[in-house]
Design an enzyme around this catalytic site. Structure first.
Site, PDB file in Angstrom:
ATOM      1  CB  CYS A  22      -7.177 -13.211  -1.808  1.00 16.70           C
ATOM      2  SG  CYS A  22      -6.017 -13.996  -0.301  1.00 16.70           S
ATOM      3  N   GLY A  59      -2.074 -12.165  -5.317  1.00 22.28           N
ATOM      4  CA  GLY A  59      -1.773 -13.726  -5.471  1.00 22.28           C
ATOM      5  C   GLY A  59      -1.752 -14.882  -5.753  1.00 22.28           C
ATOM      6  CG  ASN A  80     -10.002  -9.394  -1.566  1.00 26.60           C
ATOM      7  OD1 ASN A  80     -10.438  -9.144  -1.650  1.00 26.60           O
ATOM      8  ND2 ASN A  80      -8.680 -10.009   0.067  1.00 26.60           N
ATOM      9  N   GLY A  81     -10.159 -10.581   1.825  1.00 22.91           N
ATOM     10  CA  GLY A  81     -10.035  -9.556   3.145  1.00 22.91           C
ATOM     11  C   GLY A  81      -9.571 -10.167   4.514  1.00 22.91           C
ATOM     12  CE1 TYR A 113       3.073  -3.651  -5.473  1.00 23.56           C
ATOM     13  CE2 TYR A 113       1.630  -4.836  -3.697  1.00 23.56           C
ATOM     14  CZ  TYR A 113       2.261  -5.065  -5.016  1.00 23.56           C
ATOM     15  OH  TYR A 113       3.084  -5.894  -4.558  1.00 23.56           O
TER      16      TYR A 113
HETATM   17  P1  AMP Z   1       9.774  -3.069   0.846  1.00 23.49           P
HETATM   18  O1  AMP Z   1      10.879  -3.691  -0.362  1.00 23.49           O
HETATM   19  O2  AMP Z   1       9.616  -3.800   2.242  1.00 23.49           O
HETATM   20  O3  AMP Z   1       9.987  -1.888   0.971  1.00 23.49           O
HETATM   21  O4  AMP Z   1       8.263  -3.283   0.078  1.00 23.49           O
HETATM   22  C1  AMP Z   1       8.081  -2.394  -1.443  1.00 23.49           C
HETATM   23  C2  AMP Z   1       7.677  -2.854  -2.126  1.00 23.49           C
HETATM   24  O5  AMP Z   1       6.531  -3.785  -2.081  1.00 23.49           O
HETATM   25  C3  AMP Z   1       7.368  -2.053  -3.393  1.00 23.49           C
HETATM   26  O6  AMP Z   1       8.353  -1.821  -4.455  1.00 23.49           O
HETATM   27  C4  AMP Z   1       5.690  -2.290  -2.894  1.00 23.49           C
HETATM   28  O7  AMP Z   1       5.726  -2.468  -4.657  1.00 23.49           O
HETATM   29  C5  AMP Z   1       5.279  -3.579  -3.102  1.00 23.49           C
HETATM   30  N1  AMP Z   1       4.887  -3.649  -1.772  1.00 23.49           N
HETATM   31  C6  AMP Z   1       3.896  -3.225  -1.040  1.00 23.49           C
HETATM   32  N2  AMP Z   1       2.716  -3.156   0.188  1.00 23.49           N
HETATM   33  C7  AMP Z   1       2.839  -4.351  -0.343  1.00 23.49           C
HETATM   34  C8  AMP Z   1       1.992  -5.616   0.313  1.00 23.49           C
HETATM   35  N3  AMP Z   1       0.845  -4.957   1.261  1.00 23.49           N
HETATM   36  N4  AMP Z   1       2.002  -6.370  -0.061  1.00 23.49           N
HETATM   37  C9  AMP Z   1       3.148  -6.758  -1.043  1.00 23.49           C
HETATM   38  N5  AMP Z   1       4.148  -6.149  -1.909  1.00 23.49           N
HETATM   39  C10 AMP Z   1       3.579  -4.620  -1.549  1.00 23.49           C
END
Ligand code: AMP
Length: 453
Positions: A2, A28, A107-108, A250
């Site tokens: 968010c 978001g 946010n949180g 990230y």
């Molecule tokens: P996964 O495919 O489930 O292993 O997700 C990894 C990918 O999701 C990575 O390429 C990250 O850029 C992204 N990512 C990591 N943490 C988050 C998060 N909390 N919310 C959204 N995207 C994420």
């Protein structure tokens, strides 16, 4: 995730808020909304709100700005960590209560939300949304204090977790950051007059604002026409400052400065650390990032190792982030729609591929397959964060522990699962070095230290 924003003391408040939300769209895009009002016009002490599902550019048009009058505004981009993705769960949340009207953005994530909500319901409250944010509205409405500021102070003391709130009354903005300062929140001065408060400094450029300072952990700021500078009240300075390391890994845009640290520089340092670990071990032909969040780390890796940096994966920018659709089936398809291999570049080559994180393993598995199908000879997967083993409840959308691949498989098993030739992660120590050892950053996802008690 968010994003939140507040504008105070500028006749273009809602337009500036929407521009800032546009710059923070990466945090978001399930829904967005703005409330606005006049800070010093006795005749029009009303709060106006427009919100809708989807992108900022689709929700705020000329019609919306006709409604969103006034010199103060608050805004929100939604990425659901609590509640669902229906329009009822879009923010700001506006409500009438004994002292007038308020609107809130958050946010949180509040870790004691169910406890507080259940108590409020047992006392007769009727909830309109599934969001933890609504707890604060009810607590403020039920407080017996005479002034809104005292009601807010009393109410936030009952909340636990990660929170940045901006609360708009009929004439003031109240800004609050939780006592651990988990999520980022910065203050800027608008060159065209007035103030901006925002989750990330990357929006300051777009609205022509200069950075003033970050909101302190446990601080409440009040913007009103009673004082030229915002009034600062320290509500709790007894807790350790524990900003979230995942913002650097990230969430945040690379051009943001979060709590004094450049996101870009920390990501580059993470890449350099990965390269140092690989020293003399790899004779790869090229380093390629998983766009976009892997780019600064891949540059760091390339600079440190001397292995050329190439764009071996091309991203289609018209698809949102892979996580943003909540179901697994949609996520699988989105990865395919989003990323394509540069076949001519990678055919027959040994690749080091850098991504920011592995959560469920879906993205990395798909990427390795895509690169091998395109003819890559070897794929050495490098992750610019440690192994995510614990769900985070402080404002990150994380799956259950069982869904976290690093919680249920060893590194070798994950390597096999994603079908990479080798797999390495950043160590927790290297992560600490990359961001800086001046603070005890929140590393919940990696070390399971649930410090909010
Ligand atoms: P996964 O495919 O489930 O292993 O997700 C990894 C990918 O999701 C990575 O390429 C990250 O850029 C992204 N990512 C990591 N943490 C988050 C998060 N909390 N919310 C959204 N995207 C994420």
């Amino acid at each position: 995730m968010c994003a939140i924003v507040g504008i105070y003391g500028n006749q273009d408040a809602s337009k500036l808020a929407s521009a800032a939300l546009f710059a923070m769209q990466h945090r978001g895009h399930e829904a967005t909304g703005i409330s606005s009002g006049h800070s010093n016009d006795e005749d029009s002490k009303k709060i106006f709100t427009v919100k809708g599902r989807g992108f900022v550019r689709d929700v705020f048009d000329e019609e919306a700005f006709k409604i969103l009058k006034g010199d103060m505004a608050i805004g929100h981009n939604r990425y659901s960590t609590a509640g669902d993705d229906s329009i009822f769960d879009a923010q700001p949340i506006q409500a009438k209560y004994k002292l007038g009207e308020i609107s809130i953005v958050h946010n949180g994530n509040l870790i004691n939300k169910d406890e507080v909500r259940n108590r409020l319901i047992s006392e007769g409250s009727i909830f309109q949304t599934g969001m933890d944010t609504e707890n604060l509205i009810h607590l403020i409405a039920k407080s017996s204090k005479d002034r809104l500021r005292d009601r807010i102070v009393k109410s936030v003391k009952k909340l636990k977790g990660a929170y940045n709130f901006i609360i708009q009354s009929r004439s003031k903005l109240f800004v609050l950051r939780d006592p651990h300062g988990i999520r980022p929140l910065s203050i800027g001065k608008l060159k065209s007059g007035g103030w901006i408060i925002a989750s990330e400094t990357c929006c300051f450029d777009l609205v022509d604002a200069t950075f003033v300072r970050d909101v302190k952990p446990g601080e409440m700021l009040i913007f009103s026409d009673e004082t030229p500078e915002p009034e600062s009240i320290m509500l709790d300075d007894t807790q350790e400052f524990r900003p979230c390391a995942f913002e650097y890994i990230y969430f945040a845009r690379p051009d943001s400065i979060i709590d004094g640290k450049s996101v870009y520089a920390t990501r580059e340092a993470m890449g350099r650390a990965l390269a140092k670990k690989d020293q003399d071990m790899l004779d790869a032909d090229m380093v390629i990032p998983v766009p976009d969040s892997g780019v600064p780390s891949a540059l760091g890796y390339s600079k440190q190792s001397g292995i050329p940096f190439e764009l071996g994966i091309i991203r289609n920018h018209y698809v949102g982030r892979t996580f943003i659709e909540p179901t697994q089936a949609m996520r699988n398809m989105k990865v395919k729609m989003k990323l394509s291999p540069m076949k001519s570049l990678i055919e027959g080559k040994k690749l080091v591929v850098i991504d920011d994180s592995i959560v469920r393993g879906t993205t990395s598995k798909r990427i390795v397959k895509m690169l091998k199908d395109a003819g890559a000879k070897e794929v050495h997967f490098r992750v610019a964060s440690p192994e995510i083993k614990f769900p985070c409840y402080y404002g990150i959308d994380t799956p259950t522990k069982e869904e976290l691949i690093n919680a249920v498989k060893t590194k070798d098993e994950v390597c096999k699962y994603i079908e990479a030739d080798t797999l390495e992660y950043l160590s927790i120590d290297d992560l600490r070095d990359a961001i800086g050892r001046d603070r005890n950053y929140s590393l919940v996802s990696f070390d399971g230290d649930y410090f909010v008690k």
